[in-house]
Motif scaffolding. Structure first.
Motif, PDB file in Angstrom:
ATOM      1  N   THR A 121     -69.935  52.049 -21.087  1.00 53.13           N
ATOM      2  CA  THR A 121     -70.493  53.382 -20.854  1.00 53.13           C
ATOM      3  C   THR A 121     -69.503  54.268 -20.115  1.00 53.13           C
ATOM      4  N   ASP A 122     -68.839  53.686 -19.120  1.00 55.10           N
ATOM      5  CA  ASP A 122     -67.850  54.448 -18.353  1.00 55.10           C
ATOM      6  C   ASP A 122     -66.683  54.880 -19.251  1.00 55.10           C
ATOM      7  N   GLN A 123     -66.244  53.990 -20.133  1.00 53.92           N
ATOM      8  CA  GLN A 123     -65.154  54.324 -21.057  1.00 53.92           C
ATOM      9  C   GLN A 123     -65.568  55.454 -21.995  1.00 53.92           C
ATOM     10  N   ASN A 124     -66.799  55.399 -22.489  1.00 53.33           N
ATOM     11  CA  ASN A 124     -67.289  56.455 -23.377  1.00 53.33           C
ATOM     12  C   ASN A 124     -67.355  57.798 -22.650  1.00 53.33           C
ATOM     13  N   GLU A 125     -67.849  57.782 -21.424  1.00 52.84           N
ATOM     14  CA  GLU A 125     -67.970  59.028 -20.669  1.00 52.84           C
ATOM     15  C   GLU A 125     -66.590  59.590 -20.329  1.00 52.84           C
ATOM     16  N   GLN A 126     -65.631  58.709 -20.039  1.00 52.88           N
ATOM     17  CA  GLN A 126     -64.269  59.162 -19.773  1.00 52.88           C
ATOM     18  C   GLN A 126     -63.666  59.822 -21.013  1.00 52.88           C
ATOM     19  N   ALA A 127     -63.929  59.245 -22.181  1.00 52.00           N
ATOM     20  CA  ALA A 127     -63.417  59.827 -23.426  1.00 52.00           C
ATOM     21  C   ALA A 127     -64.030  61.199 -23.668  1.00 52.00           C
ATOM     22  N   LYS A 128     -65.330  61.327 -23.443  1.00 51.24           N
ATOM     23  CA  LYS A 128     -65.997  62.622 -23.608  1.00 51.24           C
ATOM     24  C   LYS A 128     -65.428  63.658 -22.642  1.00 51.24           C
ATOM     25  N   ALA A 129     -65.291  63.265 -21.379  1.00 51.05           N
ATOM     26  CA  ALA A 129     -64.799  64.198 -20.359  1.00 51.05           C
ATOM     27  C   ALA A 129     -63.381  64.653 -20.664  1.00 51.05           C
ATOM     28  N   SER A 130     -62.524  63.718 -21.104  1.00 47.32           N
ATOM     29  CA  SER A 130     -61.138  64.070 -21.435  1.00 47.32           C
ATOM     30  C   SER A 130     -61.094  65.062 -22.592  1.00 47.32           C
ATOM     31  N   SER A 131     -61.899  64.815 -23.627  1.00 43.42           N
ATOM     32  CA  SER A 131     -61.916  65.717 -24.781  1.00 43.42           C
ATOM     33  C   SER A 131     -62.440  67.096 -24.396  1.00 43.42           C
ATOM     34  N   GLN A 134     -61.383  85.458 -33.176  1.00 42.31           N
ATOM     35  CA  GLN A 134     -62.279  84.504 -32.526  1.00 42.31           C
ATOM     36  C   GLN A 134     -61.856  83.109 -32.966  1.00 42.31           C
ATOM     37  N   VAL A 135     -61.608  82.253 -31.991  1.00 39.18           N
ATOM     38  CA  VAL A 135     -61.057  80.924 -32.244  1.00 39.18           C
ATOM     39  C   VAL A 135     -62.123  79.873 -31.956  1.00 39.18           C
ATOM     40  N   PHE A 136     -62.288  78.923 -32.889  1.00 43.47           N
ATOM     41  CA  PHE A 136     -63.265  77.851 -32.750  1.00 43.47           C
ATOM     42  C   PHE A 136     -62.532  76.506 -32.771  1.00 43.47           C
ATOM     43  N   LEU A 137     -62.798  75.675 -31.769  1.00 38.26           N
ATOM     44  CA  LEU A 137     -62.201  74.334 -31.689  1.00 38.26           C
ATOM     45  C   LEU A 137     -63.304  73.285 -31.545  1.00 38.26           C
ATOM     46  N   ARG A 138     -63.078  72.119 -32.135  1.00 37.42           N
ATOM     47  CA  ARG A 138     -63.982  70.986 -31.945  1.00 37.42           C
ATOM     48  C   ARG A 138     -63.163  69.710 -31.800  1.00 37.42           C
ATOM     49  N   GLY A 139     -63.352  69.026 -30.691  1.00 36.47           N
ATOM     50  CA  GLY A 139     -62.609  67.809 -30.416  1.00 36.47           C
ATOM     51  C   GLY A 139     -63.274  66.580 -31.016  1.00 36.47           C
ATOM     52  N   ASN A 140     -62.634  65.433 -30.841  1.00 36.61           N
ATOM     53  CA  ASN A 140     -63.163  64.174 -31.362  1.00 36.61           C
ATOM     54  C   ASN A 140     -62.909  63.070 -30.341  1.00 36.61           C
ATOM     55  N   ALA A 141     -63.903  62.829 -29.473  1.00 33.51           N
ATOM     56  CA  ALA A 141     -63.760  61.783 -28.461  1.00 33.51           C
ATOM     57  C   ALA A 141     -63.879  60.387 -29.063  1.00 33.51           C
ATOM     58  N   LEU A 142     -64.579  60.253 -30.188  1.00 35.65           N
ATOM     59  CA  LEU A 142     -64.729  58.942 -30.822  1.00 35.65           C
ATOM     60  C   LEU A 142     -63.383  58.380 -31.262  1.00 35.65           C
ATOM     61  N   ALA A 143     -62.458  59.254 -31.642  1.00 37.95           N
ATOM     62  CA  ALA A 143     -61.141  58.793 -32.083  1.00 37.95           C
ATOM     63  C   ALA A 143     -60.369  58.152 -30.936  1.00 37.95           C
ATOM     64  N   ARG A 144     -60.777  58.402 -29.700  1.00 37.85           N
ATOM     65  CA  ARG A 144     -60.153  57.752 -28.541  1.00 37.85           C
ATOM     66  C   ARG A 144     -60.666  56.325 -28.373  1.00 37.85           C
ATOM     67  N   LEU A 145     -61.824  56.048 -28.982  1.00 41.70           N
ATOM     68  CA  LEU A 145     -62.489  54.761 -28.770  1.00 41.70           C
ATOM     69  C   LEU A 145     -62.419  53.843 -29.974  1.00 41.70           C
ATOM     70  N   ARG A 146     -62.221  54.426 -31.172  1.00 41.58           N
ATOM     71  CA  ARG A 146     -62.225  53.632 -32.394  1.00 41.58           C
ATOM     72  C   ARG A 146     -60.993  53.942 -33.241  1.00 41.58           C
ATOM     73  N   THR A 147     -60.670  53.034 -34.126  1.00 37.48           N
ATOM     74  CA  THR A 147     -59.578  53.260 -35.068  1.00 37.48           C
ATOM     75  C   THR A 147     -60.090  53.645 -36.451  1.00 37.48           C
TER      76      THR A 147
END
Length: 351
Positions: free
Chosen positions: A54-64, A309-322
């Motif tokens: 859970t901590d790893q997932n939250e860290q990935a979300k926060a970083s993204s 107007q600029v739109f961005l969307r990150g991907n935190a899952l890519a930090r956790l999975r291949t």
């Protein structure tokens, strides 16, 4: 004698039993202890693994989330000095001798190849391209007979492009990324500048450029060419800017540098993107939607009002999975978004 030996042997046997009872465990006792430890530790280990995951997932979300917001702030700051922003038509049309039907697609990367953005080896799609004024601190050296040498700041024109990139480069993630490409003018010499502090650059024989404090001529970047607002065959600002061409004899050497990684690479597919109506000054327009293949980066450009107007969307899952890290309604919390609307406040000068 026999009685003495019997007595000594009985004492030794009693001592042996006493030592075994004090210093050892039976096999049954060991098995019971191991079973109890297993029953107690297994739930604790599962609990700890769950906490760490859970901590790893939250860290990935926060970083993204942090990186997405930083990137959108950087782009917004870059756009503030914009003097002209290209729409989708300009970015998807090749240059032509007829200004009304001309574009800059073949004048910029990836068609006109630059390091880090090559159409033959990577998906590198221009999403935001604009001209801006770039501030250069202490670019001009001033001297006089009464004071020590001092410096002065100046501005030069730059062509800036942001790209959405997806490839197999193992330096970066399996998701998409955004890269920034820029070419800038040199520091032009003003009238009256002394001969010793100026020089000519290859391919720019009609202009003179100032030397810096190291006596090096501050030439334009490779491939740079200033836009021509005096183009007689073009009507209006859009046609003149869309008729811009890079220096034909010089290939780009400027690197398309990565601004942010872990951008959502989920295919747009059947998703319908739209732009809000833009109101600025006395005009109300529907901005031009510029998107690539993926959902992670797209823009809405209002040429008339120099607004994007600029739109961005990150991907935190890519930090956790291949693999298996595309966007879906069940994992949307792993895809942070950010957007910003900026109007350029740079100005044009034509001599």
């Amino acid at each position: 004698m026999k009685n003495i030996l019997t007595f000594i042997l009985s004492i030794q046997l009693k001592r042996s039993k006493f030592v075994q009872q004090v210093n050892g465990f039976t096999l049954i006792e060991l098995l019971v202890g191991l079973l109890l430890a297993f029953l107690v530790l297994t739930p604790l280990l599962a609990f700890m693994v769950n906490i760490l995951s859970t901590d790893q997932n939250e860290q990935a979300k926060a970083s993204s989330e942090q990186e997405i917001q930083t990137a959108v702030d950087y782009i917004a700051n870059d756009l503030q000095q914009a003097i002209y922003i290209y729409d989708k038509t300009a970015l998807t049309t090749n240059s032509s001798t007829t200004p009304a039907s001309s574009g800059i697609q073949d004048q910029i990367p990836p068609v006109n190849i630059a390091p880090g953005c090559n159409s033959s080896t990577t998906t590198c799609q221009p999403i935001l391209v604009f001209w801006k004024r770039t501030f250069l601190p202490a670019a001009i050296t001033l001297s006089s007979s009464t004071t020590a040498n001092t410096t002065s700041d100046t501005f030069v024109y730059s062509l800036v492009a942001y790209y959405l990139i997806k490839d197999s480069n193992t330096t970066w993630s399996n998701a998409a990324r955004i890269a920034r490409f820029q070419i800038s003018d040199g520091v032009l010499a003003a009238s009256g500048t002394t001969t010793g502090t100026i020089g000519n650059c290859t391919g720019y024989s009609n202009d003179t450029y100032i030397k810096n404090s190291s006596n090096i001529i501050q030439c334009p970047d490779a491939g740079f060419q200033r836009f021509n607002l005096n183009l007689a065959s073009a009507t209006g600002l859009t046609q003149k800017m869309n008729s811009w061409k890079a220096t034909a004899s010089t290939a780009y050497t400027q690197q398309a540098s990565v601004l942010i990684d872990y951008i959502d690479q989920t295919s747009i597919g059947s998703t319908t993107l739209s732009c809000p109506t833009s109101t600025g000054g006395s005009t109300t327009t529907t901005p031009s939607l510029i998107s690539g293949t993926f959902m992670g980066f797209y823009t809405c450009v209002d040429v008339a009002n120099t607004t994007a107007q600029v739109f961005l969307r990150g991907n935190a899952l890519a930090r956790l999975r291949t693999s298996n890290f595309d966007y879906s309604s069940t994992n949307q919390t792993y895809f942070p978004t950010a957007n910003v609307r900026v109007q350029g406040h740079g100005y044009l000068f034509a001599k």
